[in-house]
Design a protein around this motif. Structure first.
Motif, mmCIF file in Angstrom:
data_model
loop_
_atom_site.group_PDB
_atom_site.id
_atom_site.type_symbol
_atom_site.label_atom_id
_atom_site.label_comp_id
_atom_site.label_asym_id
_atom_site.label_seq_id
_atom_site.Cartn_x
_atom_site.Cartn_y
_atom_site.Cartn_z
ATOM 1 N N LEU A 245 0.832 -1.202 0.000
ATOM 2 C CA LEU A 245 0.000 0.000 0.000
ATOM 3 C C LEU A 245 0.866 1.251 0.000
ATOM 4 C CD1 LEU A 245 -2.737 -1.004 2.614
ATOM 5 C CD2 LEU A 245 -2.884 -1.079 0.111
ATOM 6 N N CYS A 285 -4.317 6.028 -3.697
ATOM 7 C CA CYS A 285 -4.669 4.975 -4.644
ATOM 8 C C CYS A 285 -5.711 5.493 -5.619
ATOM 9 C CB CYS A 285 -5.201 3.734 -3.906
ATOM 10 S SG CYS A 285 -6.794 4.004 -3.105
ATOM 11 N N GLN A 293 -8.732 -1.033 -0.650
ATOM 12 C CA GLN A 293 -7.495 -0.792 0.088
ATOM 13 C C GLN A 293 -7.768 -0.265 1.499
ATOM 14 O OE1 GLN A 293 -4.347 1.211 -1.953
ATOM 15 N NE2 GLN A 293 -4.535 -0.020 -3.827
#
Length: 740
Positions: A245, A285, A293
């Motif tokens: 991430l 993102c 996420q």
């Protein structure tokens, strides 16, 4: 004699430093001649003998520059706002005019100054600043949003400077205004840093001991708190990175004011506030991967630390109505401490920080209609330098359906647009509304029809002889005023009806006519009235003469044909009635040995038994205060009772029988049956056999083999009456026996 303003060495140095710093920041937005004109203006202002320090001893020139610095560096405004700030003190003092400013610096600067001046006029009305209404009025009154931003910056600047001020009362007043007015305004605009600073500084000046207690506790625990945060986020950071991430994390400590509020709300000491700080995980993102996420990060955090399911706030699956999206979870971290973790994306964080989902909304404070979109637009203008030009054309259209007006003592009331002085009067009190003849608004006398405008200070004028009128219903705008006018009109009609009734009774007494309610009711019905109120209203307005009514009453009374012992009915030829006995009985009444308790515990009050329902001992009864002040006793099932309660409820008093019944009372029984030979004798013989029953009169009518008649009997209470009715029903041929 006032002293001329003299700069100290430190003030002179700070003034020069701030001036150059602001000039450098806004230099690109200045137009030719601005700097020379501002310098000239400031020099002239300083040379005025009336220019002096404020109640805190602060230099007005330096204070203006400090406010301008906040406006430029912490809010993002430029030329027009800065020039308005620097020119405002001299405009307020009367050394220059807004028209002069407009000619020299342009319309936009003049408009901001005009807004600041209007706000000052509001303050002169001694408003109650703690009310939400005043904040709303301030927003709608400023015309240009930069006026509100300047006021917030000015209050922040002032709060920073008054730490060592000697005037405690003035410091308390500005601190209360900061807490009740300016901090909420800053919060609404998304100026969170300034809002927190205003709250903390107001707490510092208003609750000195509490402020420093919390501050010392925070300082004492800062090192361990920072170490704890680092220890808490280190494994989370490692796991998130391992999951691939892209993110950053930040921690924030609650403000001193927030901690103090939580301590008061939870009734706990500093150590009892477990969520002194929160951790925010902000993921970078694409929008299509946001939810996935965020939940992935949530799973990582809750796998490492025990979550509190009761503290989960999922505004990711179902965003708030204002667009706010985020995951909030509270987990049990090291050392058994609860920590709040917020998980969101860069886009979500930007939306939240821009004020669209301002913190004040999701804390539970409801927004005004249309406020969110409007504030969001303003915030965007502030953050986008290309949007500052749009502010010049900005005009507030919030609360277009509402107006805010002041009472004489400074309370602020909200009314719908189009509301009048009469609406205001009825809002204050029904009596004020009923007697309203106009108002004094801003020292100008106006009529009750005058339409209220935002910022008006209204003082209602009354006269004791004023009465509500039917046309007032077309003047008022609010349903509250309409309902109060209708009620007042109804009460007026009732009062007029009472006066008409008293006039009619007086006329009857003069003509030696005894009023009997049943006869009166039949007469009204014969005259075509369905409601007694309509009957008395026509007398009150003079549409019907009392002499005419008296004549009609006598006609109605003469319609009654009373048949006694001398007027024998068919099949009752053997019946005889002792007239001497009747005369003797007529004189009997209620003896003093019976006690009627009136209005809970009052005894010995003079009263009369009503003729319309003939109450006797044992009947459920109530008292009715007559126009002459006496009390008439009615049965609760009296045919006139509903009308009396509806129209004269305030004249009804409670009553009940007490003691032992020893008096004789008159009742009328209605008997219906077959007209058989001897049936009347059978009825009268039952009455004559009981020593406690006395027959007073009989009225008999016979037709087509049936008879109906009224028996007037003297007896002592309801139990004997019920026994008599039961016996009469056993007589052969009797179909019905009932009490009238």
């Amino acid at each position: 004699m006032t002293e001329r303003l003299i700069f100290s060495t430190q003030e002179r140095e700070e003034t020069l430093l701030l001036y150059n710093r602001i000039k450098e920041a806004i230099g690109s937005s200045l137009v030719e001649g601005d700097e020379e004109n501002v310098r000239l203006h400031l020099r002239r202002y300083m040379e005025q003998p009336e220019t002096r320090r404020d109640v805190f001893g602060l230099n007005p020139i330096l204070t203006s520059l400090q406010t301008a610095q906040i406006v430029v560096e912490e809010i993002g405004l430029r030329r027009d706002a800065v020039l308005a700030i620097l020119l405002h003190p001299s405009v307020e003092a009367g050394f220059t005019t807004i028209d002069d400013v407009q000619q020299t610096f342009g319309e936009s600067v003049a408009r901001i100054l005009h807004g600041l001046q209007r706000i000052q006029e509001l303050y002169k009305k001694n408003p109650v600043i703690e009310s939400e209404n005043f904040r709303n009025l301030l927003l709608s009154f400023a015309e240009d949003m930069r006026v509100i931003l300047i006021m917030i910056a000015d209050r922040v600047s002032l709060m920073r400077q008054i730490r060592d001020a000697q005037n405690d009362d003035a410091r308390r007043r500005v601190s209360e205004e900061a807490a009740y007015l300016y901090a909420p305004l800053a919060h609404k605009l998304g100026l969170y840093q300034l809002k927190s600073e205003l709250e903390d500084l107001s707490l510092k000046y208003l609750e000195h001991d509490a402020y420093y207690h919390i501050k010392e506790k925070l300082n004492a625990t800062k090192k361990s708190r920072d170490a704890y945060i680092a220890n808490f986020i280190a494994p989370i950071k490692q796991k998130l990175e391992s999951a691939g991430l892209k993110f950053h994390m930040k921690g924030r400590t609650k403000s001193i004011h927030s901690i103090w509020q939580k301590m008061k709300k939870q009734h706990c000491p500093f150590e009892g506030v477990y969520d002194l700080f929160a951790i925010r995980i902000i993921i970078d993102c694409p929008e299509e991967k946001e939810k996935m996420q965020c939940w992935q990060a949530y799973s990582i955090v809750t796998d490492m630390y025990q979550p509190n399911p009761k503290r989960l706030r999922d505004w990711l699956s179902v965003p708030k109505s204002n667009g706010y999206e985020s995951l909030h979870i509270t987990v049990l971290g090291p050392e058994q401490k609860w920590v709040e973790v917020q998980i969101r994306t860069e886009r979500m964080d930007e939306v939240a920080e821009r004020g669209v989902a301002a913190h004040w909304r999701y804390k539970g404070v409801k927004a005004e209609s249309g406020m969110d979109d409007w504030l969001s637009g303003i915030r965007s203008m502030l953050e986008n330098s290309t949007g500052l030009e749009a502010m010049d054309q900005f005009r507030m259209d919030l609360y277009e359906d509402e107006v805010f007006v002041f009472t004489p003592r400074g309370d602020l009331l909200k009314f719908p647009k189009g509301a009048t002085v009469l609406d205001f009067a009825y809002y204050i009190h029904s009596k004020i509304g009923n007697q309203c003849v106009g108002a004094r608004i801003n020292n100008k006398v106006v009529t009750i029809r005058h339409i209220l405008q935002s910022g008006d200070q209204v003082e209602v004028m009354t006269q004791t002889n004023q009465r509500p009128k039917q046309e007032w219903l077309n003047i008022v705008k609010t349903s509250r005023a309409k309902s109060k006018i209708r009620l007042a009109l109804k009460e007026t009609q009732q009062t007029e009806g009472m006066m008409a009734k008293e006039a009619l009774e007086r006329k009857f007494r003069n003509r030696k006519i005894e009023v009997e309610e049943p006869v009166m009711m039949r007469m009204m019905k014969r005259l075509g009235f369905k409601e007694t109120s309509d009957f008395y209203r026509q007398i009150a307005t003079g549409q019907m003469d009392v002499n005419y009514v008296a004549d009609k009453y006598l006609e109605e009374k003469q319609r009654e044909t009373v048949v006694t012992g001398d007027n024998q009915a068919r099949s009752a030829s053997e019946f005889q009635f002792d007239a001497d006995q009747q005369a003797a009985l007529t004189a009997q009444g209620v003896s003093s040995s019976d006690v009627l308790v009136i209005d809970q515990n009052l005894k010995g009050i003079d009263f009369q038994l009503s003729k319309c329902c003939q109450p006797i001992y044992g009947d459920p009864v109530f008292g009715f205060v007559t126009a002459g002040g006496g009390i008439k006793i009615h049965r609760t099932d009296c045919p006139n009772a509903p009308e009396l309660r509806k129209r004269f409820g305030y004249r009804i008093v409670r009553a009940k029988w007490s003691g032992k019944g020893s008096s004789m009372y008159s009742i009328t029984l209605r008997v219906v049956g077959n007209d058989d030979i001897g049936i009347v004798n059978n009825l009268t013989s039952i009455i004559s056999k009981d020593e406690r029953l006395i027959l007073r009169s009989i009225n008999i009518d016979s037709h087509d083999g049936l008879f109906s008649g009224n028996l007037v009997v003297m007896l002592d209470d309801t139990s004997r009456m019920e026994a008599l009715i039961k016996k009469l029903r056993t007589v052969k041929g009797v179909k019905q026996v009932s009490r009238i």
